[in-house]
Design an enzyme around this catalytic site. Structure first.
Site, PDB file in Angstrom:
ATOM      1  N   PRO A  86       0.814  -1.217   0.000  1.00 44.76           N
ATOM      2  CA  PRO A  86       0.000   0.000   0.000  1.00 44.76           C
ATOM      3  C   PRO A  86       0.854   1.277   0.000  1.00 44.76           C
ATOM      4  O   PRO A  86       0.351   2.366  -0.251  1.00 44.76           O
ATOM      5  CB  PRO A  86      -0.836  -0.111   1.281  1.00 44.76           C
ATOM      6  N   GLU A 113       1.516  -8.492   8.850  1.00 43.79           N
ATOM      7  CA  GLU A 113       1.612  -7.097   9.295  1.00 43.79           C
ATOM      8  C   GLU A 113       2.578  -6.287   8.441  1.00 43.79           C
ATOM      9  O   GLU A 113       2.556  -5.076   8.440  1.00 43.79           O
ATOM     10  CB  GLU A 113       2.089  -7.031  10.750  1.00 43.79           C
ATOM     11  N   ARG A 150      -4.620  -9.016 -20.280  1.00 43.06           N
ATOM     12  CA  ARG A 150      -5.678  -8.718 -21.257  1.00 43.06           C
ATOM     13  C   ARG A 150      -5.212  -7.772 -22.356  1.00 43.06           C
ATOM     14  O   ARG A 150      -5.818  -7.724 -23.417  1.00 43.06           O
ATOM     15  CB  ARG A 150      -6.942  -8.174 -20.561  1.00 43.06           C
ATOM     16  N   ASP A 164     -11.338   1.151 -24.150  1.00 40.44           N
ATOM     17  CA  ASP A 164     -11.422   0.859 -22.717  1.00 40.44           C
ATOM     18  C   ASP A 164     -11.544   2.127 -21.899  1.00 40.44           C
ATOM     19  O   ASP A 164     -10.957   3.146 -22.244  1.00 40.44           O
ATOM     20  CB  ASP A 164     -10.110   0.217 -22.221  1.00 40.44           C
TER      21      ASP A 164
HETATM   22 CL1  6GU Z   1      -0.338  -3.861  -3.057  1.00 46.40          CL
HETATM   23  N1  6GU Z   1      -1.086  -4.534  -0.645  1.00 46.40           N
HETATM   24  C1  6GU Z   1      -1.843  -4.401   0.456  1.00 46.40           C
HETATM   25  N2  6GU Z   1      -1.647  -5.216   1.499  1.00 46.40           N
HETATM   26  N3  6GU Z   1      -2.791  -3.497   0.572  1.00 46.40           N
HETATM   27  C2  6GU Z   1      -2.979  -2.701  -0.488  1.00 46.40           C
HETATM   28  C3  6GU Z   1      -2.236  -2.784  -1.665  1.00 46.40           C
HETATM   29  C4  6GU Z   1      -1.276  -3.733  -1.700  1.00 46.40           C
HETATM   30  N4  6GU Z   1      -2.656  -1.852  -2.521  1.00 46.40           N
HETATM   31  C5  6GU Z   1      -3.622  -1.207  -1.901  1.00 46.40           C
HETATM   32  N5  6GU Z   1      -3.832  -1.710  -0.679  1.00 46.40           N
END
Ligand code: 6GU
Length: 222
Positions: A86, A113, A150, A164
């Site tokens: 994230p 974690e 795709r 798209d």
């Molecule tokens: Cl790549 N991993 C995790 N654990 N949470 C996320 C993410 C990735 N992308 C957005 N939220």
């Protein structure tokens, strides 16, 4: 293209790859996708992959050894290593398009974690699929894989992604199938006309209208 996915939950990934368009792309040798269990690379006698984080507070943290050994085993000079986190760069259609040019992708799914900070040094790119937190990188790796596969030559008809959503920073136009009247809701006249020029104009207008209503931020980019 070849894609290697490193995960603690290979069954989750494999289940998705075994269906529909991705399955067909693999069968037709348009892409090779291998899913690897990070645990198989653990040198620990109990196949341990995580441990308590130094400094406390956090839960379990993925250890560097299994992931470094997995990447060492798979990497060639043409590989690009993507780390799902994230904290990564927000993913979008242009990145998908750019990644279709790569010969070999190694995608690392984080879990629990977190992962040991030194694992970041393996990555050519860190990618996030949006501003929310998932329990692991598995879904993110599938999002990335699906969006790239795709677009590969021969996977779906070229026309299908020419218009798209996001390709030109515009959302897709509305589509209809039979019946012409469903519960009083009619298919727009122009689509039944067979007049290709008018259909194209209508679709472009609908794309603009829809994008203006729903995603004005995209119009500012285009
Ligand atoms: Cl790549 N991993 C995790 N654990 N949470 C996320 C993410 C990735 N992308 C957005 N939220």
């Amino acid at each position: 293209m070849k894609i290697d996915i490193l995960t603690l939950f290979p069954e989750v990934i494999q289940a998705y790859l075994n269906e529909s368009i991705i399955k067909r792309a693999i069968q037709n040798n348009l892409v090779t996708i291998k899913v690897h269990n990070i645990r198989d690379y653990s040198l620990d006698s109990h196949k341990k992959v995580d441990d308590y984080g130094f400094g406390g507070g956090q839960g379990m943290v993925l250890m560097p050894q299994p992931i470094f050994d997995a990447v060492d085993a798979l990497r060639t000079k043409n590989s690009k290593v993507l780390l799902m986190t994230p904290q990564g760069k927000p993913y979008h259609q242009k990145m998908a398009k750019a990644l279709t040019k790569e010969q070999h992708l190694i995608i690392i799914c984080g879990h629990y974690e977190g992962f040991d900070e030194r694992i970041r040094t393996l990555a050519d790119e860190e990618i996030s699929i949006g501003d929310y937190v998932l329990t692991g990188g598995e879904l993110a790796s599938l999002v990335i894989t699906d969006s790239i596969v795709r677009l590969l030559d021969g996977v779906i008809k070229e026309e299908s992604h020419e218009y798209d959503s996001f390709t030109e920073n515009l959302l897709d136009y509305p589509v209809y199938t039979r019946p012409v009247n469903f519960r009083g809701m009619e298919v727009p006249e122009v689509l039944l006309s067979g007049h290709h020029k008018n259909i194209e104009t209508w679709r472009k207008q609908e794309q603009l209208k829809r994008t203006k209503e729903r995603r004005p931020d995209l119009l500012e980019k285009s």
